[in-house]
Design a protein around this motif. Structure first.
Motif, PDB file in Angstrom:
ATOM      1  N   GLU A 101       1.015  -1.230   0.187  1.00  0.00           N
ATOM      2  CA  GLU A 101       0.346  -0.252   0.066  1.00  0.00           C
ATOM      3  C   GLU A 101       0.630   1.378  -0.121  1.00  0.00           C
ATOM      4  N   ASN A 102       2.111   1.174   0.659  1.00  0.00           N
ATOM      5  CA  ASN A 102       2.979   2.486   0.856  1.00  0.00           C
ATOM      6  C   ASN A 102       4.258   1.702  -0.367  1.00  0.00           C
ATOM      7  N   PRO A 103       4.524   1.480  -1.223  1.00  0.00           N
ATOM      8  CA  PRO A 103       5.546   1.163  -1.689  1.00  0.00           C
ATOM      9  C   PRO A 103       6.853   2.716  -1.490  1.00  0.00           C
ATOM     10  N   LEU A 104       8.385   1.942  -1.497  1.00  0.00           N
ATOM     11  CA  LEU A 104       9.329   2.863  -1.263  1.00  0.00           C
ATOM     12  C   LEU A 104       9.805   2.686  -2.795  1.00  0.00           C
ATOM     13  N   ASP A 105      10.289   4.341  -3.487  1.00  0.00           N
ATOM     14  CA  ASP A 105      11.167   3.856  -4.197  1.00  0.00           C
ATOM     15  C   ASP A 105      12.340   2.760  -3.640  1.00  0.00           C
ATOM     16  N   MET A 106      13.350   2.263  -4.192  1.00  0.00           N
ATOM     17  CA  MET A 106      14.431   1.955  -4.307  1.00  0.00           C
ATOM     18  C   MET A 106      15.969   2.103  -3.434  1.00  0.00           C
ATOM     19  N   ASP A 107      15.948   3.108  -3.663  1.00  0.00           N
ATOM     20  CA  ASP A 107      16.770   4.540  -3.452  1.00  0.00           C
ATOM     21  C   ASP A 107      16.995   4.218  -2.116  1.00  0.00           C
ATOM     22  N   THR A 108      15.564   5.150  -1.780  1.00  0.00           N
ATOM     23  CA  THR A 108      15.272   4.629   0.346  1.00  0.00           C
ATOM     24  C   THR A 108      15.093   3.406   0.760  1.00  0.00           C
ATOM     25  N   LEU A 109      14.698   2.598  -0.387  1.00  0.00           N
ATOM     26  CA  LEU A 109      14.702   0.955   0.346  1.00  0.00           C
ATOM     27  C   LEU A 109      16.055   0.371   0.909  1.00  0.00           C
ATOM     28  N   PHE A 110      17.216   0.654  -0.498  1.00  0.00           N
ATOM     29  CA  PHE A 110      18.715   0.637   0.219  1.00  0.00           C
ATOM     30  C   PHE A 110      18.522   0.793   1.042  1.00  0.00           C
ATOM     31  N   ASP A 111      18.388   2.801   1.230  1.00  0.00           N
ATOM     32  CA  ASP A 111      19.487   3.014   2.158  1.00  0.00           C
ATOM     33  C   ASP A 111      18.921   2.914   3.316  1.00  0.00           C
ATOM     34  N   ARG A 112      17.703   2.438   3.832  1.00  0.00           N
ATOM     35  CA  ARG A 112      17.056   2.570   4.633  1.00  0.00           C
ATOM     36  C   ARG A 112      16.894   0.736   5.383  1.00  0.00           C
ATOM     37  N   ASN A 113      17.578  -0.090   3.981  1.00  0.00           N
ATOM     38  CA  ASN A 113      18.493  -1.606   5.080  1.00  0.00           C
ATOM     39  C   ASN A 113      18.512  -1.628   5.855  1.00  0.00           C
ATOM     40  N   PRO A 114      18.528  -2.075   7.274  1.00  0.00           N
ATOM     41  CA  PRO A 114      19.277  -2.286   8.661  1.00  0.00           C
ATOM     42  C   PRO A 114      20.922  -3.155   7.659  1.00  0.00           C
ATOM     43  N   MET A 115      21.213  -3.701   6.866  1.00  0.00           N
ATOM     44  CA  MET A 115      22.017  -4.736   6.607  1.00  0.00           C
ATOM     45  C   MET A 115      23.306  -3.554   5.862  1.00  0.00           C
ATOM     46  N   VAL A 116      22.675  -2.653   5.142  1.00  0.00           N
ATOM     47  CA  VAL A 116      23.641  -1.544   4.130  1.00  0.00           C
ATOM     48  C   VAL A 116      23.767  -0.562   5.578  1.00  0.00           C
ATOM     49  N   LEU A 117      23.181  -0.637   6.306  1.00  0.00           N
ATOM     50  CA  LEU A 117      24.240   0.500   7.244  1.00  0.00           C
ATOM     51  C   LEU A 117      24.786   0.191   7.978  1.00  0.00           C
ATOM     52  N   GLU A 118      24.630  -1.324   8.101  1.00  0.00           N
ATOM     53  CA  GLU A 118      25.406  -2.139   8.724  1.00  0.00           C
ATOM     54  C   GLU A 118      27.114  -2.296   8.196  1.00  0.00           C
ATOM     55  N   GLN A 119      27.276  -1.647   6.953  1.00  0.00           N
ATOM     56  CA  GLN A 119      27.836  -2.568   6.622  1.00  0.00           C
ATOM     57  C   GLN A 119      28.634  -1.197   5.975  1.00  0.00           C
ATOM     58  N   GLU A 120      30.276  -1.449   6.614  1.00  0.00           N
ATOM     59  CA  GLU A 120      31.641  -0.181   6.754  1.00  0.00           C
ATOM     60  C   GLU A 120      32.053  -0.062   5.537  1.00  0.00           C
ATOM     61  N   SER A 121      31.727  -1.330   4.497  1.00  0.00           N
ATOM     62  CA  SER A 121      33.142  -1.045   3.362  1.00  0.00           C
ATOM     63  C   SER A 121      32.200  -0.503   2.311  1.00  0.00           C
ATOM     64  N   GLU A 122      32.597   1.071   1.592  1.00  0.00           N
ATOM     65  CA  GLU A 122      31.805   1.973   1.090  1.00  0.00           C
ATOM     66  C   GLU A 122      31.682   1.259  -0.034  1.00  0.00           C
ATOM     67  N   THR A 123      32.674   0.638  -0.820  1.00  0.00           N
ATOM     68  CA  THR A 123      33.091  -0.252  -1.926  1.00  0.00           C
ATOM     69  C   THR A 123      32.296  -1.254  -2.133  1.00  0.00           C
ATOM     70  N   ALA A 124      31.855  -1.761  -0.893  1.00  0.00           N
ATOM     71  CA  ALA A 124      30.884  -2.714  -1.265  1.00  0.00           C
ATOM     72  C   ALA A 124      29.459  -2.420  -1.561  1.00  0.00           C
ATOM     73  N   CYS A 125      29.037  -1.573  -0.556  1.00  0.00           N
ATOM     74  CA  CYS A 125      27.947  -0.594  -0.824  1.00  0.00           C
ATOM     75  C   CYS A 125      27.563  -0.207  -1.813  1.00  0.00           C
ATOM     76  N   ALA A 126      28.459   0.227  -2.693  1.00  0.00           N
ATOM     77  CA  ALA A 126      27.787   0.960  -4.118  1.00  0.00           C
ATOM     78  C   ALA A 126      28.127  -0.426  -5.168  1.00  0.00           C
ATOM     79  N   PHE A 127      28.816  -1.346  -5.021  1.00  0.00           N
ATOM     80  CA  PHE A 127      28.986  -2.337  -5.291  1.00  0.00           C
ATOM     81  C   PHE A 127      27.337  -3.213  -5.661  1.00  0.00           C
ATOM     82  N   ALA A 128      26.591  -3.517  -4.377  1.00  0.00           N
ATOM     83  CA  ALA A 128      25.966  -3.921  -4.181  1.00  0.00           C
ATOM     84  C   ALA A 128      24.479  -2.637  -4.868  1.00  0.00           C
TER      85      ALA A 128
END
Length: 149
Positions: A33-60
Protein backbone atom coordinates in the motif's frame (compact mmCIF):
# COMPACT_ATOMS: atom_id res chain seq x y z
CA UNK A 1 45.43 -2.44 -3.10
CA UNK A 2 48.01 -2.15 -5.84
CA UNK A 3 47.27 -1.52 -9.48
CA UNK A 4 47.41 -5.26 -10.14
CA UNK A 5 44.18 -5.86 -8.20
CA UNK A 6 42.11 -3.76 -10.66
CA UNK A 7 39.77 -2.99 -7.75
CA UNK A 8 38.37 -6.46 -8.22
CA UNK A 9 38.87 -7.90 -4.77
CA UNK A 10 36.64 -10.98 -4.51
CA UNK A 11 36.04 -10.34 -0.81
CA UNK A 12 34.48 -6.94 -1.43
CA UNK A 13 32.47 -8.19 -4.41
CA UNK A 14 31.16 -11.16 -2.42
CA UNK A 15 30.21 -8.84 0.44
CA UNK A 16 28.49 -6.56 -2.07
CA UNK A 17 26.61 -9.44 -3.67
CA UNK A 18 25.48 -10.69 -0.27
CA UNK A 19 24.29 -7.20 0.59
CA UNK A 20 22.48 -6.89 -2.75
CA UNK A 21 20.79 -10.26 -2.13
CA UNK A 22 19.66 -9.13 1.32
CA UNK A 23 18.17 -5.91 -0.05
CA UNK A 24 16.43 -7.77 -2.90
CA UNK A 25 15.11 -10.35 -0.45
CA UNK A 26 13.73 -7.58 1.78
CA UNK A 27 11.61 -6.26 -1.12
CA UNK A 28 9.32 -9.28 -0.66
CA UNK A 29 8.19 -7.85 2.68
CA UNK A 30 7.32 -4.34 1.53
CA UNK A 31 4.04 -2.70 2.35
CA UNK A 32 2.27 -2.89 -1.01
CA UNK A 33 0.00 0.00 0.00
CA UNK A 34 2.95 2.35 0.68
CA UNK A 35 5.75 1.36 -1.66
CA UNK A 36 9.20 2.89 -1.27
CA UNK A 37 11.44 3.68 -4.19
CA UNK A 38 14.43 1.35 -4.49
CA UNK A 39 16.96 4.05 -3.50
CA UNK A 40 15.16 4.69 -0.21
CA UNK A 41 14.71 0.99 0.40
CA UNK A 42 18.42 0.41 -0.16
CA UNK A 43 19.47 3.32 2.06
CA UNK A 44 17.21 2.22 4.93
CA UNK A 45 18.16 -1.46 4.86
CA UNK A 46 19.73 -2.43 8.23
CA UNK A 47 22.38 -4.56 6.50
CA UNK A 48 23.41 -1.60 4.36
CA UNK A 49 23.54 0.68 7.39
CA UNK A 50 25.80 -1.81 9.20
CA UNK A 51 28.15 -2.32 6.24
CA UNK A 52 31.41 -0.45 6.76
CA UNK A 53 32.80 -0.90 3.24
CA UNK A 54 31.69 1.92 0.97
CA UNK A 55 33.01 -0.08 -2.00
CA UNK A 56 30.82 -3.07 -1.11
CA UNK A 57 27.81 -0.78 -0.64
CA UNK A 58 28.40 0.93 -3.99
CA UNK A 59 28.73 -2.45 -5.74
CA UNK A 60 25.57 -3.71 -4.01
CA UNK A 61 23.66 -0.57 -4.99
CA UNK A 62 24.67 -1.02 -8.64
CA UNK A 63 23.45 -4.63 -8.55
CA UNK A 64 20.15 -3.82 -6.83
CA UNK A 65 19.40 -0.91 -9.18
CA UNK A 66 20.33 -3.07 -12.19
CA UNK A 67 17.97 -5.82 -11.08
CA UNK A 68 15.24 -3.25 -10.43
CA UNK A 69 15.56 -1.63 -13.86
CA UNK A 70 15.67 -4.99 -15.68
CA UNK A 71 13.24 -6.90 -13.44
CA UNK A 72 10.66 -7.59 -16.17
CA UNK A 73 13.22 -9.18 -18.51
CA UNK A 74 14.89 -11.07 -15.67
CA UNK A 75 11.57 -12.52 -14.46
CA UNK A 76 10.63 -13.51 -18.03
CA UNK A 77 13.94 -15.38 -18.24
CA UNK A 78 13.26 -17.14 -14.93
CA UNK A 79 9.77 -18.15 -16.06
CA UNK A 80 11.15 -19.41 -19.35
CA UNK A 81 13.61 -21.72 -17.60
CA UNK A 82 11.70 -22.83 -14.51
CA UNK A 83 9.57 -25.56 -16.02
CA UNK A 84 6.11 -25.68 -14.46
CA UNK A 85 7.00 -23.11 -11.78
CA UNK A 86 5.13 -19.83 -11.82
CA UNK A 87 7.30 -17.03 -10.47
CA UNK A 88 4.95 -16.54 -7.49
CA UNK A 89 5.63 -20.13 -6.40
CA UNK A 90 9.42 -19.82 -6.32
CA UNK A 91 10.69 -19.37 -2.77
CA UNK A 92 11.76 -15.81 -1.97
CA UNK A 93 15.37 -16.79 -1.23
CA UNK A 94 15.81 -18.58 -4.56
CA UNK A 95 13.96 -15.88 -6.49
CA UNK A 96 16.19 -13.16 -5.03
CA UNK A 97 19.34 -15.15 -5.83
CA UNK A 98 18.14 -15.88 -9.37
CA UNK A 99 17.29 -12.25 -10.03
CA UNK A 100 20.69 -11.10 -8.82
CA UNK A 101 22.64 -13.73 -10.75
CA UNK A 102 20.65 -13.33 -13.96
CA UNK A 103 21.19 -9.59 -13.84
CA UNK A 104 24.93 -10.25 -13.75
CA UNK A 105 24.75 -12.91 -16.46
CA UNK A 106 22.55 -10.94 -18.86
CA UNK A 107 23.45 -7.30 -18.26
CA UNK A 108 27.05 -7.12 -17.02
CA UNK A 109 30.42 -8.35 -18.23
CA UNK A 110 31.01 -10.74 -15.33
CA UNK A 111 31.84 -14.23 -16.62
CA UNK A 112 28.76 -16.48 -16.62
CA UNK A 113 30.55 -19.18 -14.60
CA UNK A 114 31.48 -16.63 -11.93
CA UNK A 115 27.87 -15.42 -11.70
CA UNK A 116 26.65 -19.01 -11.30
CA UNK A 117 29.31 -19.82 -8.70
CA UNK A 118 28.39 -16.74 -6.68
CA UNK A 119 24.70 -17.68 -6.85
CA UNK A 120 25.51 -21.16 -5.57
CA UNK A 121 27.49 -19.66 -2.68
CA UNK A 122 24.51 -17.48 -1.78
CA UNK A 123 22.16 -20.46 -1.95
CA UNK A 124 24.47 -22.45 0.35
CA UNK A 125 24.43 -19.61 2.87
CA UNK A 126 20.78 -18.54 2.74
CA UNK A 127 18.85 -21.40 1.17
CA UNK A 128 17.92 -24.92 2.16
CA UNK A 129 19.14 -28.29 0.87
CA UNK A 130 17.22 -27.97 -2.39
CA UNK A 131 18.11 -24.35 -3.13
CA UNK A 132 21.50 -25.02 -4.67
CA UNK A 133 20.28 -27.53 -7.25
CA UNK A 134 17.21 -25.44 -8.14
CA UNK A 135 19.25 -22.26 -8.62
CA UNK A 136 22.00 -24.11 -10.47
CA UNK A 137 19.51 -25.83 -12.78
CA UNK A 138 17.86 -22.60 -13.89
CA UNK A 139 21.11 -20.67 -14.26
CA UNK A 140 22.74 -23.53 -16.14
CA UNK A 141 19.78 -23.60 -18.54
CA UNK A 142 20.10 -19.87 -19.15
CA UNK A 143 23.87 -20.17 -19.58
CA UNK A 144 23.38 -22.77 -22.33
CA UNK A 145 21.21 -20.34 -24.28
CA UNK A 146 23.83 -17.59 -23.85
CA UNK A 147 26.62 -19.80 -25.17
CA UNK A 148 24.77 -20.25 -28.47
CA UNK A 149 24.82 -16.56 -29.33
Amino acid sequence: MGSKSKGNRPGIRRVGRTLAFQVLYSTHFLDKENPLDMDTLFDRNPMVLEQESETACAFARDLVMGVNVNLHDIDKTIEGHSQHWKIERIAMVELSILRLSLYEMLFTDIPVKAAINEAIELSKTFGDDKSRSFVNGILDGVAKTLNRS
